[in-house]
Design a protein around this motif. Structure first.
Motif, PDB file in Angstrom:
ATOM      1  N   GLN A 161      -1.357  -1.347 -10.628  1.00  0.00           N
ATOM      2  CA  GLN A 161      -1.212  -1.651  -9.200  1.00  0.00           C
ATOM      3  C   GLN A 161      -1.460  -3.130  -8.882  1.00  0.00           C
ATOM      4  O   GLN A 161      -0.620  -3.775  -8.250  1.00  0.00           O
ATOM      5  CB  GLN A 161      -2.144  -0.747  -8.393  1.00  0.00           C
ATOM      6  CG  GLN A 161      -1.994  -0.870  -6.880  1.00  0.00           C
ATOM      7  CD  GLN A 161      -2.849   0.152  -6.145  1.00  0.00           C
ATOM      8  OE1 GLN A 161      -2.358   1.190  -5.720  1.00  0.00           O
ATOM      9  NE2 GLN A 161      -4.122  -0.140  -5.996  1.00  0.00           N
ATOM     10  N   ALA A 179       2.032   6.310  -7.037  1.00  0.00           N
ATOM     11  CA  ALA A 179       0.945   7.158  -7.535  1.00  0.00           C
ATOM     12  C   ALA A 179       1.324   8.635  -7.413  1.00  0.00           C
ATOM     13  O   ALA A 179       1.056   9.442  -8.314  1.00  0.00           O
ATOM     14  CB  ALA A 179      -0.343   6.869  -6.766  1.00  0.00           C
ATOM     15  N   PHE A 186      -4.361   5.535  -5.832  1.00  0.00           N
ATOM     16  CA  PHE A 186      -3.905   4.452  -4.950  1.00  0.00           C
ATOM     17  C   PHE A 186      -4.991   3.918  -4.012  1.00  0.00           C
ATOM     18  O   PHE A 186      -4.897   2.788  -3.533  1.00  0.00           O
ATOM     19  CB  PHE A 186      -2.688   4.912  -4.126  1.00  0.00           C
ATOM     20  CG  PHE A 186      -3.013   5.438  -2.757  1.00  0.00           C
ATOM     21  CD1 PHE A 186      -2.934   4.599  -1.638  1.00  0.00           C
ATOM     22  CD2 PHE A 186      -3.416   6.754  -2.557  1.00  0.00           C
ATOM     23  CE1 PHE A 186      -3.240   5.073  -0.377  1.00  0.00           C
ATOM     24  CE2 PHE A 186      -3.707   7.235  -1.298  1.00  0.00           C
ATOM     25  CZ  PHE A 186      -3.633   6.391  -0.194  1.00  0.00           C
ATOM     26  N   MET A 221      -6.134  -4.415  -4.492  1.00  0.00           N
ATOM     27  CA  MET A 221      -5.416  -3.500  -5.373  1.00  0.00           C
ATOM     28  C   MET A 221      -6.176  -3.189  -6.665  1.00  0.00           C
ATOM     29  O   MET A 221      -5.918  -2.159  -7.296  1.00  0.00           O
ATOM     30  CB  MET A 221      -4.045  -4.102  -5.736  1.00  0.00           C
ATOM     31  CG  MET A 221      -3.143  -4.335  -4.538  1.00  0.00           C
ATOM     32  SD  MET A 221      -2.811  -2.776  -3.659  1.00  0.00           S
ATOM     33  CE  MET A 221      -2.001  -3.381  -2.176  1.00  0.00           C
ATOM     34  N   THR A 231       0.831  -1.207   0.000  1.00  0.00           N
ATOM     35  CA  THR A 231       0.000   0.000   0.000  1.00  0.00           C
ATOM     36  C   THR A 231       0.864   1.255   0.000  1.00  0.00           C
ATOM     37  O   THR A 231       0.612   2.205  -0.755  1.00  0.00           O
ATOM     38  CB  THR A 231      -0.931   0.005   1.227  1.00  0.00           C
ATOM     39  OG1 THR A 231      -1.749  -1.166   1.205  1.00  0.00           O
ATOM     40  CG2 THR A 231      -1.818   1.237   1.236  1.00  0.00           C
ATOM     41  N   PHE A 256      -3.660   3.092 -13.582  1.00  0.00           N
ATOM     42  CA  PHE A 256      -2.754   2.746 -12.487  1.00  0.00           C
ATOM     43  C   PHE A 256      -3.517   1.974 -11.413  1.00  0.00           C
ATOM     44  O   PHE A 256      -3.046   0.950 -10.913  1.00  0.00           O
ATOM     45  CB  PHE A 256      -2.143   4.011 -11.888  1.00  0.00           C
ATOM     46  CG  PHE A 256      -1.221   3.759 -10.721  1.00  0.00           C
ATOM     47  CD1 PHE A 256       0.132   3.547 -10.931  1.00  0.00           C
ATOM     48  CD2 PHE A 256      -1.702   3.704  -9.417  1.00  0.00           C
ATOM     49  CE1 PHE A 256       1.002   3.292  -9.862  1.00  0.00           C
ATOM     50  CE2 PHE A 256      -0.856   3.445  -8.347  1.00  0.00           C
ATOM     51  CZ  PHE A 256       0.500   3.240  -8.568  1.00  0.00           C
ATOM     52  N   LYS A 257      -4.723   2.465 -11.076  1.00  0.00           N
ATOM     53  CA  LYS A 257      -5.498   1.862  -9.994  1.00  0.00           C
ATOM     54  C   LYS A 257      -5.990   0.468 -10.344  1.00  0.00           C
ATOM     55  O   LYS A 257      -5.910  -0.451  -9.519  1.00  0.00           O
ATOM     56  CB  LYS A 257      -6.714   2.757  -9.657  1.00  0.00           C
ATOM     57  CG  LYS A 257      -7.603   2.200  -8.553  1.00  0.00           C
ATOM     58  CD  LYS A 257      -6.894   2.260  -7.212  1.00  0.00           C
ATOM     59  CE  LYS A 257      -7.469   1.276  -6.215  1.00  0.00           C
ATOM     60  NZ  LYS A 257      -7.165  -0.121  -6.486  1.00  0.00           N
ATOM     61  N   CYS A 292       1.535  -5.857  -7.608  1.00  0.00           N
ATOM     62  CA  CYS A 292       1.383  -6.371  -6.242  1.00  0.00           C
ATOM     63  C   CYS A 292       1.063  -7.866  -6.217  1.00  0.00           C
ATOM     64  O   CYS A 292       1.561  -8.596  -5.360  1.00  0.00           O
ATOM     65  CB  CYS A 292       0.294  -5.586  -5.511  1.00  0.00           C
ATOM     66  SG  CYS A 292       0.735  -3.865  -5.179  1.00  0.00           S
ATOM     67  N   SER A 304       2.494   1.642  -3.408  1.00  0.00           N
ATOM     68  CA  SER A 304       1.516   2.111  -4.387  1.00  0.00           C
ATOM     69  C   SER A 304       1.256   3.604  -4.211  1.00  0.00           C
ATOM     70  O   SER A 304       1.130   4.352  -5.190  1.00  0.00           O
ATOM     71  CB  SER A 304       0.207   1.332  -4.236  1.00  0.00           C
ATOM     72  OG  SER A 304       0.395  -0.034  -4.516  1.00  0.00           O
TER      73      SER A 304
END
Length: 314
Positions: free
Chosen positions: A239, A83, A105, A264, A76, A234-235, A243, A79
């Motif tokens: 991500q 971000a 994020f 994620m 987390t 990205f989200k 992860c 990330s």
């Protein structure tokens, strides 16, 4: 084909209820006043009731995996840092960087992730989700406040005491803390109380998904389309890809990997908009990222589950 059907079936019920919420809102069956009350009921009553039972009726010592918790916290934080760095690199307007990074994020695990993990693993109670709520959700709040304070036009900075109080007063954290004595001491909850709390907890998923759907605004893109799309990708894609790859490499079990993926990959949390606006951030960009991440997750969530099933990871 079997993996594709499984992936769609795991995700589709969640989005169908959200779609129903959207339709009912457009037809004004669900009014804004009802949504406001429903949000309060879910946040302060139903979800805490569910979390209380999940923890109280489990062996928390058995659930608590220090290595896994450390991974969740580090993933987390990483990330969040990525971000923020991406926002600095892509967003020219400094006033919009906070909104970009915040929405890129912070995932909607509580309202969308929990039912998704249950569907994916076909289980009502998933121990690893308790760890996400206990450790990751509070971290979301702390990191978000720090980020938005950094770009707050008023220049205000929260004190460590204020941050700690914000975390501790979260109803779900209070529910977990209240349940720990029952878990540690193996205390039995009286039948009547257990059933009553169970009834309240069962309201959490349908109400939460309905109001998430009802809150969708299809006019949320506005300007900054490139930044909005980058944050949403990205989200929902970058991500979870990084992860989950790290979780697989570290050898976590199927349940833990599924929880990492959902944590994620879920779209941006709706309360990111409220917090961003409250702290002087760009609400228009935030609303755009929330909408874009929801639309993208219709593809990325079942696609990610299909890929993990095909690779025999799930």
């Amino acid at each position: 084909m079997e993996n594709l059907v499984f992936s769609v079936n795991a995700v589709l019920p969640v989005f169908l209820v959200m779609l129903l919420g959207y339709i009912l809102r457009r037809r004004e069956v669900l009014t804004q006043s009802f949504i406001d009350v429903a949000v309060t009921l879910v946040f302060y009553v139903s979800l805490p009731a569910k979390m209380f039972l999940d923890v109280a009726e489990s062996d928390f010592f058995a659930i608590l995996d220090g290595r896994y918790v450390l991974f969740l916290v580090c993933a987390t934080a990483a990330s969040f840092a990525a971000a923020w760095a991406l926002g600095v690199a892509l967003v020219r307007d400094k006033g919009k960087i906070g909104a970009f990074a915040h929405c890129a994020f912070r995932g909607n695990f509580v309202y969308i992730g929990l039912p998704l993990v249950q569907n994916l693993l076909q289980a009502e109670a998933v121990p690893s989700t308790v760890l996400v709520v206990t450790f990751v959700v509070p971290l979301y709040n702390v990191l978000s406040v720090l980020l938005l304070s950094w770009y707050d036009p008023s220049g205000t900075r929260p004190s460590p005491r204020a941050l700690a109080w914000q975390v501790l007063k979260n109803p779900m954290i209070l529910a977990v803390l209240a349940a720990l004595p029952f878990s540690f001491l193996r205390l039995h909850i009286p039948y009547a109380a257990e059933k009553a709390v169970g009834y309240l907890g069962s309201l959490a998923t349908p109400l939460a998904l309905l109001f998430v759907g009802a809150s969708i605004n299809l006019h949320g893109f506005g300007r900054d389309r490139l930044g909005i799309l980058a944050a949403a990708l990205f989200k929902t894609a970058a991500q979870p890809l990084v992860c989950v790859a790290a979780a697989v490499w570290l050898g976590f079990n199927t349940e833990q990997i599924a929880t990492v993926f959902v944590t994620m990959a879920v779209p941006t949390a709706l309360n990111a908009y409220i917090m961003t606006k409250k702290m002087g951030g760009d609400g228009e960009m935030c609303a755009g990222v929330i909408l874009a991440s929801m639309l993208l997750s219709v593809i990325t969530l079942p696609g990610g589950i299909w890929l993990l099933r095909t690779l025999a990871i799930l």
